[in-house]
Write an enzyme that holds these catalytic residues in place. Structure first.
Site, PDB file in Angstrom:
ATOM      1  N   TYR A 114       0.750  -1.332  -0.086  1.00  0.00           N
ATOM      2  CA  TYR A 114      -0.317  -0.145   0.185  1.00  0.00           C
ATOM      3  C   TYR A 114       0.807   1.390  -0.155  1.00  0.00           C
ATOM      4  CZ  TYR A 114      -4.200   2.301   0.211  1.00  0.00           C
ATOM      5  OH  TYR A 114      -5.633   3.281   0.232  1.00  0.00           O
ATOM      6  N   ARG A 119      -9.317  10.345  -7.391  1.00  0.00           N
ATOM      7  CA  ARG A 119      -8.867  11.159  -6.387  1.00  0.00           C
ATOM      8  C   ARG A 119      -7.835   9.896  -5.666  1.00  0.00           C
ATOM      9  NH1 ARG A 119      -7.260  12.691  -1.225  1.00  0.00           N
ATOM     10  NH2 ARG A 119      -8.979  11.056  -0.677  1.00  0.00           N
ATOM     11  N   LYS A 161      -5.882  -1.853  -0.291  1.00  0.00           N
ATOM     12  CA  LYS A 161      -6.461  -1.726   0.757  1.00  0.00           C
ATOM     13  C   LYS A 161      -7.670  -3.739   0.954  1.00  0.00           C
ATOM     14  CE  LYS A 161      -8.037   1.916   3.016  1.00  0.00           C
ATOM     15  NZ  LYS A 161      -7.065   3.415   3.113  1.00  0.00           N
ATOM     16  N   GLU A 210     -13.637   4.594  -1.302  1.00  0.00           N
ATOM     17  CA  GLU A 210     -11.986   4.921  -1.616  1.00  0.00           C
ATOM     18  C   GLU A 210     -11.655   6.072  -2.149  1.00  0.00           C
ATOM     19  OE1 GLU A 210      -8.988   4.925   0.855  1.00  0.00           O
ATOM     20  OE2 GLU A 210     -10.457   3.641   1.367  1.00  0.00           O
ATOM     21  N   ASP A 211     -10.965   7.110  -2.779  1.00  0.00           N
ATOM     22  CA  ASP A 211     -10.150   7.729  -3.189  1.00  0.00           C
ATOM     23  C   ASP A 211     -11.250   8.370  -3.862  1.00  0.00           C
ATOM     24  OD1 ASP A 211      -8.049   7.596  -1.814  1.00  0.00           O
ATOM     25  OD2 ASP A 211      -7.329   6.482  -3.087  1.00  0.00           O
ATOM     26  N   ASP A 252     -13.532   6.404   4.283  1.00  0.00           N
ATOM     27  CA  ASP A 252     -11.970   5.689   4.826  1.00  0.00           C
ATOM     28  C   ASP A 252     -11.613   6.983   4.926  1.00  0.00           C
ATOM     29  OD1 ASP A 252      -9.993   4.668   6.632  1.00  0.00           O
ATOM     30  OD2 ASP A 252      -8.409   3.931   4.360  1.00  0.00           O
ATOM     31  N   ASP A 253     -11.661   7.636   3.873  1.00  0.00           N
ATOM     32  CA  ASP A 253     -10.354   8.751   3.495  1.00  0.00           C
ATOM     33  C   ASP A 253     -11.185   9.584   4.702  1.00  0.00           C
ATOM     34  OD1 ASP A 253      -9.161   8.348   0.997  1.00  0.00           O
ATOM     35  OD2 ASP A 253     -11.346   8.443   0.123  1.00  0.00           O
ATOM     36  N   ASN A 309      -0.212  11.235   1.608  1.00  0.00           N
ATOM     37  CA  ASN A 309       0.270  11.216   1.177  1.00  0.00           C
ATOM     38  C   ASN A 309       0.627  10.551   0.021  1.00  0.00           C
ATOM     39  OD1 ASN A 309       0.598   8.459   3.352  1.00  0.00           O
ATOM     40  ND2 ASN A 309      -1.280   8.409   2.960  1.00  0.00           N
TER      41      ASN A 309
END
Length: 617
Positions: free
Chosen positions: A150, A203, A221, A292-293, A315-316, A463
């Site tokens: 990851y 993103r 993930k 996610e993202d 999660d973000d 990140n």
């Protein structure tokens, strides 16, 4: 008499067989869930226990089909009896290697490779061949391997996904599939999916719009869900919703694997997502869907659309918020304060996107949980974006440029102040960076913060590493070694000028989301609530030992991640029970949640395989 004697011998023979052989699992994949041989926290990597006898697993495959199925393939580890009954004798080399030898051999190979992206490819090749060995390596060597699987390496892997594509993994949904998604989901071969991680690729980390190449994120993930959270690999599904891309390079790239059209937006976009959500819940009604993202303009909207009536999680927003809260609570302990003193801090959040606002929401909720009013709590926050401190003037008239979530944190005065002006006037004691702007925290800003308070808390959370707002070395140098530091990407310990070794820790969502997902799915939670996030963060913060705190560490050592996940899962289940949201637990399970959770955690060990055959009489 003869008939009676024969009947007696037949009965005794059957009885003998029943006593001699273990019960064979009727569920084709249930035996993968045995946890009784899971290594204890802190055990030596590669020390695979082999004395626990697992129930055989009946599978409908045989011969070469087994060797090409990563869920069942053991490579050279098949025992002689298995080779005969599964009809693979002669199809693999004659010498049998134990899992321990396979682990050692693979780790030698991966350590010989200097390039992290090549290490990533070696691991993914193994993932495609032998999932049990792959997840054993992640579990036993998590500190070494997680940054390869990851962040930060997964960013490069996504950027090069199309060029390196080898084998299908996961599912893709697009506008071409509208009207067919409810049927499409039955193309997925596994019947019991517990967790889906889905992205639209808009993103990806700090890299922006990568379209269908973002598939590397759900894959990575979910690998952590399996290794760190004990979710069995046949119960996870990575997904990309491909609605096009606005990345000009990808639109022109003849090798790009996604739809080469500008991104869909508006009602059509939400209609595609809605059909996807209905389709997966139709086949797997209790599945947890993790967003996610997604870009900031979509992430909060999607979460708000589904969070009150579906088991969903972002999660973000929520994962980053809960993990950051846990780190901040631990940092207060490092400073000699109590976690309940959170409301006395002054918090500067740099970055007002979905992650920054999500962190703010979780921290705000924590202060309210600790007994402070909303007004008292909100006064502790200073949220800034590229235009400076968020002010109420940006919620008025034609300006009205803030979302309703951002508007909560808008200050009544001093809107537009720069970071250094905020630092000088309001003297924040905590600074959190979620901008993906590498080096944004300049020396004058951090030195000013060190003047304002004895032990500043500095968390550059972006990140990958190149996007971090400052490095650990910079933060320690500019505060004369007094700061409490955690970052989104890993940094090495820093030897300070006076000889002290200063330890940064990684504020990694992996400490929260695997345990949260494990707890929510095995107890059958109806939804994920804010209280569940709060108790998950508290459980993580309380897991940090006094020895770790004395070294300035605010998160436990990563090698204890499976035990951390178990602890977080128990906290989430307890909260689900209190809120009346747990649908799968019986009274016996509730009496001993630790045993219940441990039994449900997947442990990557080889189990005996038996071919399922139909006997026709």
């Amino acid at each position: 008499m003869v008939a009676s004697s024969l009947l007696l011998r037949t009965t005794l023979a059957k009885s003998s067989r029943v006593q001699q052989f273990p019960r064979i699992s009727k569920n084709p994949l249930r035996a993968l869930l045995s946890s009784s041989s899971s290594p204890k926290s802190g055990s030596e990597p590669g020390a695979v226990k082999s004395r626990v006898h697992h129930a055989p697993l009946r599978i409908s495959k045989r011969g070469s089909d087994i060797l090409t199925d990563p869920l069942f393939n053991k490579g050279t580890a098949f025992k002689a009896g298995e080779r005969d009954r599964l009809r693979i004798r002669g199809l693999v080399p004659p010498r049998r290697m134990t899992m321990k030898l396979q682990l050692e051999k693979f780790m030698v190979r991966i350590r010989e490779e200097r390039s992290n992206i090549k290490k990533h490819l070696l691991l993914e090749d193994l993932h495609d061949r032998n999932e049990t060995l792959y997840h054993r390596i992640l579990s036993d060597y998590i500190e070494e391997v997680a940054p390869i699987v990851y962040t930060p390496t997964v960013g490069q892997a996504c950027a090069e996904f199309g060029e390196r594509y080898r084998r299908t993994r996961g599912m893709y949904f697009s506008k071409e599939d509208q009207g067919h998604m409810a049927a499409m989901v039955y193309n997925w071969p596994n019947k019991d999916v517990h967790i889906i991680v889905v992205t639209d690729g808009s993103r990806i980390l700090g890299l922006g719009d990568l379209g269908a190449n973002g598939m590397g994120i759900p894959i990575g993930k979910l690998a952590l869900y399996c290794a760190a959270g004990g979710i069995a690999p046949h119960r996870v599904l990575p997904v990309v919703i491909d609605v096009g891309t606005n990345n000009e390079d990808l639109l022109k790239d003849e090798h790009y694997l996604g739809i080469q059209e500008p991104r869909i937006s508006g009602d059509e976009y939400y209609s595609i997502v809605s059909e996807f959500m209905q389709a997966v819940h139709n086949r797997w009604p209790k599945v947890l869907v993790q967003f996610e993202d997604f870009s900031s303009d979509k992430a909060q909207v999607l979460l708000d659309n589904y969070r009150n009536d579906s088991l969903v999680f972002n999660d973000d927003i929520q994962g980053t918020g809960a993990t950051t809260l846990a780190g901040v609570l631990s940092a207060l302990r490092v400073k000699g304060k109590l976690p309940e003193d959170l409301g006395e801090e002054r918090i500067l959040i740099v970055g007002a996107g979905s992650a920054g606002i999500g962190v703010g929401q979780v921290l705000l909720q924590a202060m309210i949980e600790q007994g402070r009013t909303h007004e008292e709590s909100i006064s502790a926050f200073f949220v800034a974006d590229q235009r400076g401190l968020l002010g109420v003037e940006r919620t008025l008239g034609k300006e009205n440029s803030l979302t309703k979530e951002q508007a909560i944190f808008a200050r009544k005065e001093d809107g537009g102040l720069s970071l250094i002006e905020i630092m000088k006037k309001y003297k924040p004691t905590i600074i959190l960076g979620m901008t993906a702007v590498g080096g944004l925290f300049k020396e004058d800003l951090i030195r000013q913060m060190a003047k304002n308070c004895e032990r500043p808390i500095i968390f550059p959370l972006s990140n990958p590493t190149t996007k971090a707002e400052c490095t650990a070395e910079q933060a320690f140098e500019w505060t004369d070694g007094t700061c409490v530091f955690a970052s989104g990407s890993p940094f090495q310990p820093v030897t300070f000028k006076d000889g002290r070794i200063l330890y940064p820790t990684q504020c990694n969502n992996m400490y929260i989301f695997p345990g949260l997902g494990l707890g929510a799915t095995i107890c059958g939670a109806k939804i994920i609530t804010d209280r569940m996030l709060y108790v998950a963060a508290k459980a993580l913060a309380n897991y940090v030992t006094e020895d770790e705190l004395s070294e300035g560490k605010v998160f436990p050592h990563i090698t204890s991640i499976r035990d951390v996940s178990k602890t977080v899962a128990i906290a989430v289940i307890e909260e689900a029970i209190k809120e009346g949201l747990a649908t799968k637990l019986n009274e016996k399970d509730k009496l001993d949640l630790e045993t219940f959770v441990k039994k449900k955690m997947y442990d990557p060990v080889y189990v005996p395989l038996v071919e399922r055959r139909e006997v026709l009489i």
